[in-house]
Design an enzyme around this catalytic site. Sequence first.
Site, PDB file in Angstrom:
ATOM      1  N   ASN A  13     -23.983  18.160  42.428  1.00 13.32           N
ATOM      2  CA  ASN A  13     -24.199  16.635  42.617  1.00 13.32           C
ATOM      3  C   ASN A  13     -22.997  16.237  43.284  1.00 13.32           C
ATOM      4  OD1 ASN A  13     -24.271  14.248  42.060  1.00 13.32           O
ATOM      5  ND2 ASN A  13     -23.566  14.340  39.998  1.00 13.32           N
ATOM      6  N   LYS A  15     -22.338  13.280  44.282  1.00  9.13           N
ATOM      7  CA  LYS A  15     -21.855  11.962  43.889  1.00  9.13           C
ATOM      8  C   LYS A  15     -21.790  11.037  45.219  1.00  9.13           C
ATOM      9  CE  LYS A  15     -19.392  14.015  40.027  1.00  9.13           C
ATOM     10  NZ  LYS A  15     -18.827  13.558  38.670  1.00  9.13           N
ATOM     11  N   HIS A  98     -27.358  10.456  34.723  1.00 10.28           N
ATOM     12  CA  HIS A  98     -26.052  10.762  34.512  1.00 10.28           C
ATOM     13  C   HIS A  98     -24.989  10.319  33.816  1.00 10.28           C
ATOM     14  CE1 HIS A  98     -22.384  12.345  36.251  1.00 10.28           C
ATOM     15  NE2 HIS A  98     -22.960  13.627  36.725  1.00 10.28           N
ATOM     16  N   GLU A 100     -22.042   9.060  34.487  1.00 10.80           N
ATOM     17  CA  GLU A 100     -21.686   7.969  35.396  1.00 10.80           C
ATOM     18  C   GLU A 100     -22.457   6.850  35.514  1.00 10.80           C
ATOM     19  OE1 GLU A 100     -20.522  10.375  38.556  1.00 10.80           O
ATOM     20  OE2 GLU A 100     -19.088  11.298  37.388  1.00 10.80           O
ATOM     21  N   GLU A 170     -24.383  17.758  29.727  1.00 10.22           N
ATOM     22  CA  GLU A 170     -23.408  17.495  30.287  1.00 10.22           C
ATOM     23  C   GLU A 170     -22.410  16.640  29.490  1.00 10.22           C
ATOM     24  OE1 GLU A 170     -23.670  17.652  35.020  1.00 10.22           O
ATOM     25  OE2 GLU A 170     -23.421  15.661  34.337  1.00 10.22           O
ATOM     26  N   GLY A 176     -15.751  16.065  35.277  1.00 14.34           N
ATOM     27  CA  GLY A 176     -14.618  15.791  36.097  1.00 14.34           C
ATOM     28  C   GLY A 176     -13.331  15.828  35.332  1.00 14.34           C
ATOM     29  N   SER A 216     -17.084  20.431  34.623  1.00 21.58           N
ATOM     30  CA  SER A 216     -16.076  21.217  34.983  1.00 21.58           C
ATOM     31  C   SER A 216     -16.256  22.607  35.240  1.00 21.58           C
ATOM     32  CB  SER A 216     -14.869  21.260  34.041  1.00 21.58           C
ATOM     33  OG  SER A 216     -14.355  19.648  33.873  1.00 21.58           O
TER      34      SER A 216
HETATM   35  C1  PEP Z   1     -21.457  16.052  37.507  1.00 17.70           C
HETATM   36  O1  PEP Z   1     -21.061  15.473  38.352  1.00 17.70           O
HETATM   37  O2  PEP Z   1     -22.407  16.237  37.017  1.00 17.70           O
HETATM   38  C2  PEP Z   1     -20.331  16.997  36.963  1.00 17.70           C
HETATM   39  C3  PEP Z   1     -20.573  17.912  36.167  1.00 17.70           C
HETATM   40  O3  PEP Z   1     -19.107  17.068  37.473  1.00 17.70           O
HETATM   41  P1  PEP Z   1     -17.900  18.081  37.606  1.00 17.70           P
HETATM   42  O4  PEP Z   1     -18.364  19.376  37.613  1.00 17.70           O
HETATM   43  O5  PEP Z   1     -16.698  17.545  38.512  1.00 17.70           O
HETATM   44  O6  PEP Z   1     -17.326  17.796  36.142  1.00 17.70           O
END
Ligand code: PEP
Length: 254
Positions: A13, A15, A98, A100, A170, A176, A216
């Site tokens: 992803n 972003k 998501h 975010e 997630e 992040g 992460s």
């Molecule tokens: C994501 O954006 O779905 C995500 C899991 O980000 P990260 O891997 O940076 O934690």
Amino acid sequence: MTQSPRPVVIAGNWKMYKTIAESVDFIKALVPLVQESPSQVLLAVPFTAIKSAVDEAKGSRITIGAQNMNDASDGAFTGEIAARMLIDVGAEFVILGHSERRHLFKESNTFINRKVKRALSEGLKVILCVGETLDQLDQGKTHEVLKEQLLESLAEVSMEQMKSVTLAYEPVWAVGSDCPATPLQAQEAHHFCRDCIAKAWNPEVAEHLVIQYGGSVKPDNAKELMAQKDIDGLLVGGASLSAETFSKIVNYQD
Ligand code: PEP
């Protein structure tokens, strides 16, 4: 060990990162690095790069998708993008729900459900993200939150349509943050999600549902996460921005 009935699906992803030229360069670099991988490789790229990414990925193992869309088929919604426009430029899937989007843009389960139904009815596959916040984790509300997000975001999705849905667990606190869930923590949540799906649809739908872990993920924790029985894939944010790093995650078995 019995073979999983589910494919391994590793998704990136991006972003709000990468121009068209950067996207094309990334895919040029990634294609040879993941050629031998048995995993399915997905990239959710910015809207502006979808068409070029699709063209560059043609004939490779990489499938291109989007990171969001509107729930309406079309209309006076300035700045929004419709499922049929994504399909028009070659996107095959869309990430919905998501964290975010849920937290920064205040998207509710009801709104996400309308998007899920629109995406599926127009022919896009969906990666639906669910996950609890740190507060909810601390209050022991993880199961309650996951169940509510799953049942409300997937309301009225048929058994047939569930074949086009992938789930991504997630935990918001892990996205992040450089603080991933432990493999056992993730396995427990994945098992719970699969059980919810088995009860709400049926055990066969649940058995075939791909559930990715996201939060992460890095080359050094991918293998251990993927060793868990109910973890079928990974959704990768930050570590998907470098072709070399992302390829190490895709090739976690090496
Ligand atoms: C994501 O954006 O779905 C995500 C899991 O980000 P990260 O891997 O940076 O934690």
